[in-house]
Write a protein that holds these residues in place. Structure first.
Motif, mmCIF file in Angstrom:
data_model
loop_
_atom_site.group_PDB
_atom_site.id
_atom_site.type_symbol
_atom_site.label_atom_id
_atom_site.label_comp_id
_atom_site.label_asym_id
_atom_site.label_seq_id
_atom_site.Cartn_x
_atom_site.Cartn_y
_atom_site.Cartn_z
ATOM 1 N N VAL A 270 0.858 -1.181 0.000
ATOM 2 C CA VAL A 270 0.000 0.000 0.000
ATOM 3 C C VAL A 270 0.895 1.232 0.000
ATOM 4 O O VAL A 270 1.616 1.495 0.964
ATOM 5 C CB VAL A 270 -0.938 0.025 1.219
ATOM 6 C CG1 VAL A 270 -1.876 1.231 1.136
ATOM 7 C CG2 VAL A 270 -1.740 -1.264 1.329
ATOM 8 N N ALA A 271 0.881 1.964 -1.113
ATOM 9 C CA ALA A 271 1.589 3.243 -1.229
ATOM 10 C C ALA A 271 3.061 3.117 -0.867
ATOM 11 O O ALA A 271 3.600 3.934 -0.138
ATOM 12 C CB ALA A 271 0.914 4.299 -0.354
ATOM 13 N N GLY A 272 3.720 2.107 -1.384
ATOM 14 C CA GLY A 272 5.138 1.939 -1.084
ATOM 15 C C GLY A 272 5.919 1.466 -2.293
ATOM 16 O O GLY A 272 5.369 0.818 -3.189
ATOM 17 N N LEU B 187 15.408 -7.568 -3.371
ATOM 18 C CA LEU B 187 13.967 -7.513 -3.150
ATOM 19 C C LEU B 187 13.228 -7.494 -4.480
ATOM 20 O O LEU B 187 12.160 -8.115 -4.628
ATOM 21 C CB LEU B 187 13.626 -6.280 -2.320
ATOM 22 C CG LEU B 187 12.299 -6.278 -1.573
ATOM 23 C CD1 LEU B 187 12.157 -7.487 -0.682
ATOM 24 C CD2 LEU B 187 12.175 -5.004 -0.748
ATOM 25 N N ASP B 188 13.775 -6.803 -5.464
ATOM 26 C CA ASP B 188 13.198 -6.764 -6.810
ATOM 27 C C ASP B 188 13.061 -8.182 -7.361
ATOM 28 O O ASP B 188 12.004 -8.573 -7.876
ATOM 29 C CB ASP B 188 14.092 -5.911 -7.704
ATOM 30 C CG ASP B 188 13.501 -5.648 -9.073
ATOM 31 O OD1 ASP B 188 12.260 -5.642 -9.208
ATOM 32 O OD2 ASP B 188 14.281 -5.442 -10.014
ATOM 33 N N ALA B 189 14.122 -8.962 -7.234
ATOM 34 C CA ALA B 189 14.082 -10.345 -7.722
ATOM 35 C C ALA B 189 13.116 -11.186 -6.901
ATOM 36 O O ALA B 189 12.396 -12.042 -7.447
ATOM 37 C CB ALA B 189 15.482 -10.945 -7.677
ATOM 38 N N ALA B 190 13.085 -10.964 -5.590
ATOM 39 C CA ALA B 190 12.207 -11.749 -4.727
ATOM 40 C C ALA B 190 10.740 -11.516 -5.063
ATOM 41 O O ALA B 190 9.934 -12.466 -5.076
ATOM 42 C CB ALA B 190 12.472 -11.402 -3.260
ATOM 43 N N VAL C 47 -0.669 -7.809 -4.730
ATOM 44 C CA VAL C 47 -1.652 -6.751 -4.924
ATOM 45 C C VAL C 47 -1.024 -5.434 -4.479
ATOM 46 O O VAL C 47 -0.413 -5.375 -3.412
ATOM 47 C CB VAL C 47 -2.933 -7.008 -4.102
ATOM 48 C CG1 VAL C 47 -3.953 -5.895 -4.331
ATOM 49 C CG2 VAL C 47 -3.517 -8.369 -4.428
ATOM 50 N N SER C 48 -1.166 -4.391 -5.272
ATOM 51 C CA SER C 48 -0.623 -3.084 -4.907
ATOM 52 C C SER C 48 -1.716 -2.029 -4.974
ATOM 53 O O SER C 48 -2.424 -1.925 -5.986
ATOM 54 C CB SER C 48 0.526 -2.683 -5.839
ATOM 55 O OG SER C 48 1.660 -3.501 -5.625
ATOM 56 N N THR D 241 8.242 -1.199 -7.961
ATOM 57 C CA THR D 241 7.670 -2.251 -7.120
ATOM 58 C C THR D 241 6.381 -2.796 -7.696
ATOM 59 O O THR D 241 6.207 -4.011 -7.833
ATOM 60 C CB THR D 241 7.427 -1.710 -5.698
ATOM 61 O OG1 THR D 241 8.683 -1.448 -5.072
ATOM 62 C CG2 THR D 241 6.650 -2.707 -4.856
ATOM 63 N N THR D 242 5.450 -1.917 -8.048
ATOM 64 C CA THR D 242 4.122 -2.388 -8.459
ATOM 65 C C THR D 242 4.144 -3.129 -9.791
ATOM 66 O O THR D 242 3.181 -3.819 -10.119
ATOM 67 C CB THR D 242 3.130 -1.216 -8.534
ATOM 68 O OG1 THR D 242 3.547 -0.288 -9.543
ATOM 69 C CG2 THR D 242 3.056 -0.481 -7.199
ATOM 70 N N ARG D 243 5.228 -3.018 -10.558
ATOM 71 C CA ARG D 243 5.303 -3.759 -11.815
ATOM 72 C C ARG D 243 5.276 -5.264 -11.574
ATOM 73 O O ARG D 243 4.992 -6.043 -12.486
ATOM 74 C CB ARG D 243 6.562 -3.376 -12.585
ATOM 75 C CG ARG D 243 7.872 -3.857 -11.979
ATOM 76 C CD ARG D 243 9.085 -3.345 -12.740
ATOM 77 N NE ARG D 243 10.342 -3.880 -12.225
ATOM 78 C CZ ARG D 243 10.884 -5.024 -12.635
ATOM 79 N NH1 ARG D 243 10.284 -5.758 -13.564
ATOM 80 N NH2 ARG D 243 12.029 -5.440 -12.124
ATOM 81 N N HIS D 244 5.553 -5.681 -10.326
ATOM 82 C CA HIS D 244 5.504 -7.111 -9.991
ATOM 83 C C HIS D 244 4.104 -7.562 -9.592
ATOM 84 O O HIS D 244 3.866 -8.766 -9.429
ATOM 85 C CB HIS D 244 6.461 -7.408 -8.834
ATOM 86 C CG HIS D 244 7.908 -7.239 -9.187
ATOM 87 N ND1 HIS D 244 8.580 -8.112 -10.020
ATOM 88 C CD2 HIS D 244 8.821 -6.304 -8.813
ATOM 89 C CE1 HIS D 244 9.838 -7.728 -10.146
ATOM 90 N NE2 HIS D 244 10.005 -6.627 -9.433
ATOM 91 N N ALA D 245 3.189 -6.619 -9.381
ATOM 92 C CA ALA D 245 1.860 -6.974 -8.886
ATOM 93 C C ALA D 245 1.047 -7.695 -9.945
ATOM 94 O O ALA D 245 1.223 -7.497 -11.147
ATOM 95 C CB ALA D 245 1.126 -5.715 -8.423
ATOM 96 N N ASN D 246 0.126 -8.522 -9.476
ATOM 97 C CA ASN D 246 -0.871 -9.116 -10.365
ATOM 98 C C ASN D 246 -2.052 -8.183 -10.555
ATOM 99 O O ASN D 246 -2.688 -8.184 -11.613
ATOM 100 C CB ASN D 246 -1.351 -10.451 -9.795
ATOM 101 C CG ASN D 246 -0.229 -11.467 -9.672
ATOM 102 O OD1 ASN D 246 0.506 -11.461 -8.694
ATOM 103 N ND2 ASN D 246 -0.078 -12.326 -10.661
ATOM 104 N N VAL D 247 -2.330 -7.392 -9.518
ATOM 105 C CA VAL D 247 -3.435 -6.428 -9.565
ATOM 106 C C VAL D 247 -2.950 -5.118 -8.947
ATOM 107 O O VAL D 247 -2.364 -5.116 -7.862
ATOM 108 C CB VAL D 247 -4.669 -6.932 -8.799
ATOM 109 C CG1 VAL D 247 -5.809 -5.916 -8.903
ATOM 110 C CG2 VAL D 247 -5.116 -8.292 -9.302
ATOM 111 N N ILE D 248 -3.198 -4.000 -9.643
ATOM 112 C CA ILE D 248 -2.915 -2.677 -9.094
ATOM 113 C C ILE D 248 -4.237 -1.936 -8.937
ATOM 114 O O ILE D 248 -5.018 -1.826 -9.894
ATOM 115 C CB ILE D 248 -1.970 -1.860 -9.999
ATOM 116 C CG1 ILE D 248 -0.665 -2.608 -10.240
ATOM 117 C CG2 ILE D 248 -1.671 -0.499 -9.362
ATOM 118 C CD1 ILE D 248 0.291 -1.886 -11.184
#
Length: 726
Positions: free
Chosen positions: A382-384, A396-399, A407-408, A416-423
């Protein structure tokens, strides 16, 4: 047709009042400081002046996104929430779920009100936030000394005669854990009335340049310096106690090992300067010691923060006008809680202790990468943007790429949010109500202001509704979260002696609450129950009164209130908590170590506030650039020219040099929040810079709080093109 509206700036901790002009389409055409705000009195900084540009950033997301492979698809809200539910339903054990809350949550009404219910609904102890990359040492030190992690004394800036400031640069940060709009003006006023300002910092910052005296100190050695001052107070019989405390003898004994002559070599501060600072603190009519992020994000961060308030106690300046005082926020309410404790549980992989219900963000990658029972596979952010803000961000990027589902809640597609399934993007700031629940607890003058939404939501859920919906999905329950929370708060209040509503009917009280949204009704409840509230019988404050006073309300200067604040088991200040005294031995063991040849520290810019302001044109460029500040003597000694390679135990970067004599030899500085190469944020991508957290080490933390270490990181510097043997 234009309209003039008033609003609190939500971009940093200064809570300045703004006056905005909007055209008939709801677009911001000008931003000025609100001269009628009794706290900020018209002060404004470049961030606040750019609020309209940030609010209408064309790169902000307007609709939810679902990732399908490497592509993103805009979807409706119901489809997005259904995808979140499906992802969470696959988590068989909630110990495998985690949540990360970023810095903007402290500046968001929704973040303050709905973060805790979301964590509770998620049912996990894997809670992480920007706090363990920032201020957790202060919470731990205050919790152990005063019994509550939010019992944080702030310098009474407007009345003090002497201010000793360490690791803080409020002329560019606007203040932190010390809410003070126009911090520069307040410091100038301090000097103008004959007071003295001393700044201790490895850099001659803008704040240090304003001071009466700037003292260079080696990064990460603040605890040694402060102990040297404590030692002098005892050695020269300069201690003045104004309160009953436990642990004076233990502090005296610990300080014996840190005489100024011994700590001088470690800190780089001459022994005679340390002695003089002690005498000045003790001799000032009123004085306060204040330290911030430069001292928190170090290996002995909690010890440094503890010693700050040890000095405020030993000089008789705690809880007195002109000293270090405890604010009285308008929404403060609560029965006496259990005495503060840390380490109630530990992280699965590294065994790092919990603090304030959180685990250190420095171990989040461990929890994702390490197989076994409780391995984190599901994450909500959330907002990070921890890929840029957490230590060893590349790991952390790889993790994050290994998570089963993420979810972001964020307005941007970022690192960071580019790794999310849902934004799930929250609405614009001007579509949201604003009240500073967290920040007003650190204000240098008691004050309250509420800013209602200025623009309609146009069918989009509010940030509060997004977080509440996530909480309901996570809990599996249905209904109105706000009504449940209001009911519970009223029930507890009616059962609490001295609340002003004990024994009253819950339904009748609920009927009195005003507000267009659940968040506003909860604010109204907290104001009415608070120390100035009409229900508490100590005032007439309510949501209605704040709405009728859009410029804010001055609630008066800070007043002595230690008896109200202390929540230790003894009812006394615990000057020598056992956990802290034990860690002093670790500090003592490092006293004779030779410092690294070169260490890295962070840097704050006036026109920046973490990574999310780098996409606003007026806020990047000029002095707000990603350069490596380095002393000219080091440039010559190392044979550097133009740019250099910076190496640490975790990575390396090639960075443009900014030679300057404002930084100590042997110290280099990179600003945080950069590293936007390949970003979908157009302005940020043009000013990409590099991420300092490619170099920082997640394996090194402040032992007591688990806080990440960003200051004093050992590095080597070499010319580009030079191969260094590993």
């Amino acid at each position: 047709m234009t309209s003039t509206v008033h609003r609190t700036c939500p971009l940093c901790e200064a809570v300045c009042g703004l006056t905005l002009t909007l055209d008939e389409g709801g677009h911001v055409t000008s931003v000025r400081g609100d001269k009628d705000d009794p706290f900020s009195k018209g002060f404004i900084c470049p961030k606040g002046a750019s609020l309209g540009r940030l609010d209408e950033d064309p790169d902000r997301l307007r609709k939810p996104l679902i990732r399908e492979g490497d592509l993103w698809r805009e979807v409706g809200w119901e489809e997005a929430f259904a995808a979140v539910k499906a992802g969470l339903d696959r988590v068989a054990d909630r110990r495998s779920a985690a949540i990360y809350l970023g810095n903007p949550n402290a500046h968001s009404m929704a973040g303050a009100l709905y973060g805790a219910p979301l964590i509770k609904a998620l049912g996990t102890r894997n809670v992480y936030s920007a706090s363990t990359a920032d201020q957790m040492p202060k919470h731990v030190a205050s919790g152990l000394m005063f019994g509550h992690p939010l019992a944080i004394p702030v310098p009474d800036l407007d009345r003090t005669d002497y201010l000793l400031m360490l690791g803080a640069n409020p002329l560019e940060s606007n203040g932190s854990l010390c809410t003070a709009p126009d911090f520069p003006g307040r410091l100038k006023a301090l000097r103008g009335r004959g007071g003295r300002l001393v700044v201790v910092d490895p850099r001659r910052t803008r704040t240090a340049a304003l001071a009466d005296e700037h003292v260079f100190v080696r990064p990460g050695t603040d605890a040694y310096l402060l102990f040297g001052i404590v030692h002098t107070l005892f050695a020269e019989d300069l201690v003045t106690l104004s309160h009953q405390v436990n642990g004076v003898a233990e502090v005296r004994e610990a300080a014996k090992h840190f005489p100024p002559e011994a700590v001088s070599g470690r800190t780089g501060v001459p022994a005679e300067v340390i002695v003089r600072l002690a005498r000045e603190l003790a001799g000032a009519r009123t004085a306060a010691v204040y330290a911030r992020i430069g001292t928190c994000t170090a290996e002995f961060g909690t010890l440094a923060q503890w010693l700050v308030d040890v000095l405020n106690v030993l000089t008789g300046n705690l809880d007195r006008p002109g000293g270090a005082m405890f604010p009285k926020p308008a929404t403060e309410f609560g029965a006496r809680r259990k005495p503060y404790a840390v380490g109630r549980w530990k992280s699965r992989v590294r065994g790092l202790p919990e603090s304030n219900g959180e685990l250190p963000v420095a171990t989040l990658a461990d929890e994702i990468e390490t197989p076994g029972e409780g391995q984190v596979t599901f994450l909500i952010t959330v907002a990070g943007n921890p890929v840029l803000s957490a230590p060893h961000g590349a790991r952390l990027d790889a993790a994050f790429g290994r998570l089963d589902f993420m979810v972001s809640v964020d307005p941007y597609l970022n690192e960071t949010t580019r790794h999310a399934n849902v934004i799930l993007p929250p609405p614009r700031m001007l579509q949201s109500g604003h009240y500073d629940f967290a920040l007003l607890g650190f204000a240098v003058r008691n004050y309250a202001r509420y800013s209602p939404p200025l623009l309609p939501l146009d069918g989009q859920p509010s940030e509060a509704q997004i977080l509440a919906r996530l909480a309901m999905i996570a809990s599996g329950l249905e209904g109105d979260l706000d009504e449940f929370v209001i009911g519970e708060m009223l029930r507890k209040a009616t059962e609490t002696p001295g609340s002003g509503v004990e024994g009253r009917d819950v339904a009748g009280l609920r009927a009195e609450l005003e507000g267009e949204t659940g968040g506003e009704r909860r604010l109204d409840l907290m104001l009415r129950l608070g120390p100035y509230g009409e229900w508490a019988g100590k005032g007439d404050l309510s949501l209605r009164k704040l709405l009728d006073n859009p410029h804010g309300l001055d609630l008066g200067p800070l007043e002595p209130r230690l008896g109200e604040v202390l929540k230790t088991a003894s009812g006394l200040i615990e000057l020598a908590p056992p956990q802290i005294v034990e860690d002093v031995e670790r500090l003592r063991g490092r006293l004779e170590e030779d410092p690294p040849e070169i260490v890295l520290i962070g840097r704050r810019h006036l026109r920046s506030n973490n990574s999310w302001l780098h996409n606003v044109g007026p806020l990047v460029g000029g002095s707000n650039t990603c350069t490596l500040q380095i002393n000219p003597a080091d440039v010559t000694r190392l044979g550097l020219d133009g740019e250099a390679v910076v190496r640490s135990a975790k990575g390396q970067l090639t960075v443009p040099l900014e030679p300057t004599d404002t930084i100590m030899p042997g110290v280099v500085s990179l600003p945080h929040g950069w590293g936007h190469a390949g970003s979908s944020q157009s302005v940020a991508a043009e000013h990409a810079g590099v991420s300092v957290n490619t170099l920082t080490d997640e394996s090194t933390v402040d032992v007591l709080s688990g806080n990440a270490v960003f200051n004093g990181v050992p590095v080597t510097i070499s010319p580009t093109g030079v191969i260094i043997a590993q």
